[in-house]
Design a protein around this motif. Structure first.
Motif, PDB file in Angstrom:
ATOM      1  N   ALA A  41      15.912  -8.495 -29.963  1.00 18.86           N
ATOM      2  CA  ALA A  41      15.773  -8.877 -31.375  1.00 18.86           C
ATOM      3  C   ALA A  41      17.136  -9.204 -31.982  1.00 18.86           C
ATOM      4  O   ALA A  41      18.168  -8.692 -31.542  1.00 18.86           O
ATOM      5  CB  ALA A  41      15.109  -7.755 -32.156  1.00 18.86           C
ATOM      6  N   ASP A  42      17.132 -10.065 -32.980  1.00 25.86           N
ATOM      7  CA  ASP A  42      18.343 -10.402 -33.734  1.00 25.86           C
ATOM      8  C   ASP A  42      18.637  -9.219 -34.665  1.00 25.86           C
ATOM      9  O   ASP A  42      17.903  -8.995 -35.628  1.00 25.86           O
ATOM     10  CB  ASP A  42      18.091 -11.683 -34.531  1.00 25.86           C
ATOM     11  CG  ASP A  42      19.245 -12.039 -35.465  1.00 25.86           C
ATOM     12  OD1 ASP A  42      20.297 -11.357 -35.425  1.00 25.86           O
ATOM     13  OD2 ASP A  42      19.096 -12.981 -36.254  1.00 25.86           O
ATOM     14  N   TYR A  43      19.693  -8.489 -34.371  1.00 28.10           N
ATOM     15  CA  TYR A  43      19.973  -7.284 -35.157  1.00 28.10           C
ATOM     16  C   TYR A  43      20.332  -7.612 -36.603  1.00 28.10           C
ATOM     17  O   TYR A  43      20.012  -6.854 -37.512  1.00 28.10           O
ATOM     18  CB  TYR A  43      21.070  -6.445 -34.494  1.00 28.10           C
ATOM     19  CG  TYR A  43      21.285  -5.112 -35.172  1.00 28.10           C
ATOM     20  CD1 TYR A  43      20.230  -4.220 -35.345  1.00 28.10           C
ATOM     21  CD2 TYR A  43      22.544  -4.733 -35.649  1.00 28.10           C
ATOM     22  CE1 TYR A  43      20.407  -2.993 -35.976  1.00 28.10           C
ATOM     23  CE2 TYR A  43      22.734  -3.511 -36.277  1.00 28.10           C
ATOM     24  CZ  TYR A  43      21.664  -2.645 -36.434  1.00 28.10           C
ATOM     25  OH  TYR A  43      21.845  -1.430 -37.067  1.00 28.10           O
ATOM     26  N   LEU A  44      20.970  -8.744 -36.828  1.00 29.93           N
ATOM     27  CA  LEU A  44      21.338  -9.124 -38.193  1.00 29.93           C
ATOM     28  C   LEU A  44      20.107  -9.389 -39.067  1.00 29.93           C
ATOM     29  O   LEU A  44      20.168  -9.227 -40.284  1.00 29.93           O
ATOM     30  CB  LEU A  44      22.246 -10.354 -38.190  1.00 29.93           C
ATOM     31  CG  LEU A  44      23.669 -10.116 -37.669  1.00 29.93           C
ATOM     32  CD1 LEU A  44      24.416 -11.433 -37.540  1.00 29.93           C
ATOM     33  CD2 LEU A  44      24.439  -9.144 -38.548  1.00 29.93           C
ATOM     34  N   ILE A  46      17.504  -7.539 -38.818  1.00 30.01           N
ATOM     35  CA  ILE A  46      17.044  -6.174 -39.136  1.00 30.01           C
ATOM     36  C   ILE A  46      17.999  -5.535 -40.137  1.00 30.01           C
ATOM     37  O   ILE A  46      17.585  -4.961 -41.142  1.00 30.01           O
ATOM     38  CB  ILE A  46      16.967  -5.327 -37.840  1.00 30.01           C
ATOM     39  CG1 ILE A  46      15.956  -5.930 -36.863  1.00 30.01           C
ATOM     40  CG2 ILE A  46      16.636  -3.861 -38.155  1.00 30.01           C
ATOM     41  CD1 ILE A  46      16.078  -5.406 -35.448  1.00 30.01           C
ATOM     42  N   ASN A  47      19.295  -5.614 -39.825  1.00 31.36           N
ATOM     43  CA  ASN A  47      20.333  -5.020 -40.663  1.00 31.36           C
ATOM     44  C   ASN A  47      21.447  -6.044 -40.875  1.00 31.36           C
ATOM     45  O   ASN A  47      22.298  -6.217 -40.004  1.00 31.36           O
ATOM     46  CB  ASN A  47      20.883  -3.751 -39.995  1.00 31.36           C
ATOM     47  CG  ASN A  47      22.042  -3.143 -40.767  1.00 31.36           C
ATOM     48  OD1 ASN A  47      22.303  -3.503 -41.914  1.00 31.36           O
ATOM     49  ND2 ASN A  47      22.758  -2.226 -40.133  1.00 31.36           N
ATOM     50  N   PRO A  48      21.458  -6.719 -42.022  1.00 32.65           N
ATOM     51  CA  PRO A  48      22.458  -7.774 -42.281  1.00 32.65           C
ATOM     52  C   PRO A  48      23.902  -7.269 -42.209  1.00 32.65           C
ATOM     53  O   PRO A  48      24.822  -8.078 -42.034  1.00 32.65           O
ATOM     54  CB  PRO A  48      22.111  -8.255 -43.692  1.00 32.65           C
ATOM     55  CG  PRO A  48      20.678  -7.870 -43.901  1.00 32.65           C
ATOM     56  CD  PRO A  48      20.486  -6.609 -43.119  1.00 32.65           C
ATOM     57  N   LEU A  62      14.507   0.048 -44.464  1.00 34.88           N
ATOM     58  CA  LEU A  62      15.691   0.372 -43.676  1.00 34.88           C
ATOM     59  C   LEU A  62      16.683   1.151 -44.519  1.00 34.88           C
ATOM     60  O   LEU A  62      16.899   0.831 -45.683  1.00 34.88           O
ATOM     61  CB  LEU A  62      16.346  -0.919 -43.174  1.00 34.88           C
ATOM     62  CG  LEU A  62      17.374  -0.760 -42.049  1.00 34.88           C
ATOM     63  CD1 LEU A  62      16.673  -0.520 -40.714  1.00 34.88           C
ATOM     64  CD2 LEU A  62      18.268  -1.992 -41.951  1.00 34.88           C
ATOM     65  N   LEU A  63      17.272   2.173 -43.919  1.00 37.22           N
ATOM     66  CA  LEU A  63      18.358   2.923 -44.557  1.00 37.22           C
ATOM     67  C   LEU A  63      19.578   2.802 -43.658  1.00 37.22           C
ATOM     68  O   LEU A  63      19.485   3.001 -42.446  1.00 37.22           O
ATOM     69  CB  LEU A  63      17.957   4.393 -44.744  1.00 37.22           C
ATOM     70  CG  LEU A  63      18.954   5.303 -45.459  1.00 37.22           C
ATOM     71  CD1 LEU A  63      19.184   4.856 -46.907  1.00 37.22           C
ATOM     72  CD2 LEU A  63      18.472   6.758 -45.436  1.00 37.22           C
ATOM     73  N   THR A  64      20.732   2.446 -44.251  1.00 41.16           N
ATOM     74  CA  THR A  64      21.980   2.317 -43.490  1.00 41.16           C
ATOM     75  C   THR A  64      23.014   3.276 -44.067  1.00 41.16           C
ATOM     76  O   THR A  64      22.768   3.932 -45.075  1.00 41.16           O
ATOM     77  CB  THR A  64      22.517   0.871 -43.538  1.00 41.16           C
ATOM     78  OG1 THR A  64      22.870   0.539 -44.884  1.00 41.16           O
ATOM     79  CG2 THR A  64      21.489  -0.129 -43.022  1.00 41.16           C
TER      80      THR A  64
END
Length: 201
Positions: A41-44, A46-48, A62-64
């Motif tokens: 999967a393109d991680y960006l 999921i999480n920019p 999503l929590l970062t």
């Protein structure tokens, strides 16, 4: 919940917290250079921000940011006492430690991991880190854990970041309190399970 991680990176901290909390979760490894997950999967997407850790919650949100994630995990299972209750000074001292580890210690390692850091700057970065490690060693002199007798999410984060000092071959011989602390943390079943799951035991 799904934890996006890179073995041995700062995502180890919430990984330990999840195991200490006894929560159900899955893991997905991220190639930070390629910005792809182990399933392609393109991680960006999921999480920019493109960094780990990130945690996908049951509702798909999503929590970062590690410090936020470990507080969320601890508050989900307050009976595990990984973070003291709101309003108690112990909680604020735990947050004080989390912030110190994030801003002073974690960020202090960043220049030593970046390939574009000028070689002449690296000894300066190492010297600054050694001062902070001395402070932590002194703080651990008469304590089992950072906040005394109870393991908290701050210990999960400190252990994660201190591992890097050994990885980059900082001279740790003067820090005997840190050495014994690291052994105590490693001996915890939740920590051992996290290290084994990431293949870094």
């Amino acid at each position: 919940m799904k934890l996006f991680y890179k073995p041995g990176a700062c995502s180890l901290s919430p990984h330990i917290a999840l195991r200490e909390a006894g929560l159900d979760f899955t893991m997905e490894k991220v190639d930070l250079a390629a910005k792809t997950t182990e399933h392609g999967a393109d991680y960006l997407a999921i999480n920019p921000k493109g960094q780990v850790p990130a945690i996908q919650l049951e509702d798909g949100s999503l929590l970062t940011e590690g410090v936020a994630i470990v507080q969320f995990i601890a508050d989900k299972v307050s009976d595990r006492q990984l973070l003291a209750p709101a309003g108690s000074m112990t909680r604020y001292h735990t947050l004080e430690w989390l912030n110190y580890i994030a801003t002073e210690l974690h960020k202090g390692f960043t220049p030593l991991f970046r390939p574009d850091t000028p070689e002449e700057f690296k000894p300066i970065a190492r010297k600054a880190l050694e001062k902070k490690l001395q402070y932590i060693d002194d703080e651990l002199a008469d304590k089992q854990w950072l906040l005394g007798l109870r393991f908290t999410v701050a210990d999960a984060y400190l252990f994660t970041v201190l591992r890097w000092a050994y990885a980059i071959k900082l001279d740790m011989s003067a820090f005997s309190n840190i050495a014994s602390y690291m052994e105590r943390v490693k001996a915890r079943p939740g920590v051992a399970a996290a290290l084994a799951a990431e293949g870094i035991a």
